[in-house]
Design an enzyme around this catalytic site. Sequence first.
Site, mmCIF file in Angstrom:
data_model
loop_
_atom_site.group_PDB
_atom_site.id
_atom_site.type_symbol
_atom_site.label_atom_id
_atom_site.label_comp_id
_atom_site.label_asym_id
_atom_site.label_seq_id
_atom_site.Cartn_x
_atom_site.Cartn_y
_atom_site.Cartn_z
ATOM 1 N N CYS A 123 2.195 -9.560 2.512
ATOM 2 C CA CYS A 123 3.796 -9.813 1.458
ATOM 3 C C CYS A 123 4.236 -10.261 3.430
ATOM 4 O O CYS A 123 4.758 -10.898 4.394
ATOM 5 C CB CYS A 123 4.044 -9.216 0.523
ATOM 6 S SG CYS A 123 5.254 -9.809 0.176
ATOM 7 N N GLU B 51 -3.959 -5.241 -3.331
ATOM 8 C CA GLU B 51 -3.484 -4.137 -3.556
ATOM 9 C C GLU B 51 -3.578 -2.940 -4.993
ATOM 10 O O GLU B 51 -3.575 -2.390 -5.557
ATOM 11 C CB GLU B 51 -2.578 -2.956 -2.597
ATOM 12 C CG GLU B 51 -1.538 -2.954 -3.005
ATOM 13 C CD GLU B 51 -0.876 -4.101 -1.931
ATOM 14 O OE1 GLU B 51 -1.514 -4.828 -1.967
ATOM 15 O OE2 GLU B 51 0.696 -3.748 -1.745
#
Length: 518
Positions: free
Chosen positions: A81, A168
């Site tokens: 990101c 994650e």
Amino acid sequence: MPDTIVILDFGSQYTQLIARRVRELHVYSELLPWDAPAERALALHPKGWILSGGPASVYEPGAPTLPAYVLESGLPVLGICYGMQLITQAMGGRVVPAGQREYGPATIHTLSENPLLPHGDHSVWMSHGDRIEALPPGFVALASTSNSPFAAMSSADGRYYGLQFHPEVHHTPGGKEILRRFVVEICGAHPDWTPESIIAESVARIRQQVGGERVLAAVSGGVDSSVATALVHRAVGDQLSAVFVDTGMLRLHEREQVERAFRQNLGLELVTVNAVEEFLDRLEGVTDPEQKRRVIGETFIRIFEAEARRLGQPPFLVQGTIYPDVVESSGPDRNKAQKIKSHHNVGGLPPDMQFQLVEPLRYLFKDEVRAVGEALGLPAELVWRQPFPGPGLAVRCLGEITWDRLERLRAADAIFTGELEAAGLLNQRLADEPGQIAQAFAVLLPVRSVGVMGDSRTYQEAVVLRAVTTEDFMTADWARLPADLLARVANRIVNEVQGVNRVTYDITSKPPATIEWE
Ligand code: XMP
């Protein structure tokens, strides 16, 4: 030194999760603030870097930047990101505002065979406000979504990787495999971070720190202090004295469980101090929640100091500090929350005592602490306990604390948690799964209400049942327990616990309530 992946924290709420996922692959990872000094990062001799997400925009003045030592290291880099956007910017691509924030599930399609993403479609979790408009020269897109042509990218030389989504989180089911490919295959890190290797390394480190000196530990019955004490005992044996203070605020059979775990399982001479009367004397007439916490904290310190003197004032003290505590007190500006409750860690460090600290869990996450505890031979009932506040039942026994009321609370609490366990609903091994109960307990109210038992009127106290789901204990929701289970618990409590004629279920979330009642 185990093979290490260094994760640079750019402020995402998921950063600790990245570190945990890497550790679950049995590769050691450490979190550093993005602006940590180069020497600190390089001293860990990493095999690769992961750049976390973060709330900033790379094009804003003053936004966190990609450290030069990462670029100069020649090691593989995975940007997630914000981390991906940093790589893009640093290597000559272009990042722009997305117009609309993309948040939630998405499906990515891989565009070519590549070492990072298994070929095919994957459900992933997106959370970003900026997007990549142009890849850096020499970079290729590895995957796209209907929304975004660059859901994943890599450099032609296979050194830099970027993911627009979050591998994650639970909502990216294939995320663990993606991280494994990066960590084990691309970085070449050996997955040898296991409970046994953690123990071996901790034992060596503790022996080196302590030498032939004496060490003191305060055991509270909680997971962290128990495992820390067991590790130090493994390292230095009889040089350790462990003290367990029975405050009277423990759960049903807790004292016996702790004594058995240490004496029988570990062969450690646990010193139990029965301080129940002293605690109850000092708490007499105290009803204010903060005052209760203060009295308990101070009383604990007094008793512990006396015990330390009696044991010849050992120079070292064991602390059960775990990695999230360390990270949260050193990370970027998080958790600067206003004080809602003072958390006295009963069993923790007396603030003005002169000790050198032994902190064997300083680099471990809770799940690793538990795995180490089991490998050391601590019983599952202790290692897999739900969290319990330092002041114990004091903060669940509203109003004045008396022995009778504590006994009432203990009995009700044991019925509730026992029924939840029997129904398979209070399983800390699953605590990370979404929707699992993280904490469940009974609260005793200083309020009486009228009831009828047989043919007689009763006028007795009320018990509240509290069960919550939460990821981080900062926010929580009440657990949607089955109605028939609640009915059984209520029935048993009213029938089996003297002095209680009413049971209610707490259906407030945090916020606006908190998990504990005081
Ligand atoms: P609250 O009630 O603040 O609780 O929503 C959040 C988590 O912290 C635990 N808690 C404590 N832990 N000392 C502790 O060590 C304390 O004084 C204390 N008060 C609350 C609580 O059990 C929950 O897990």
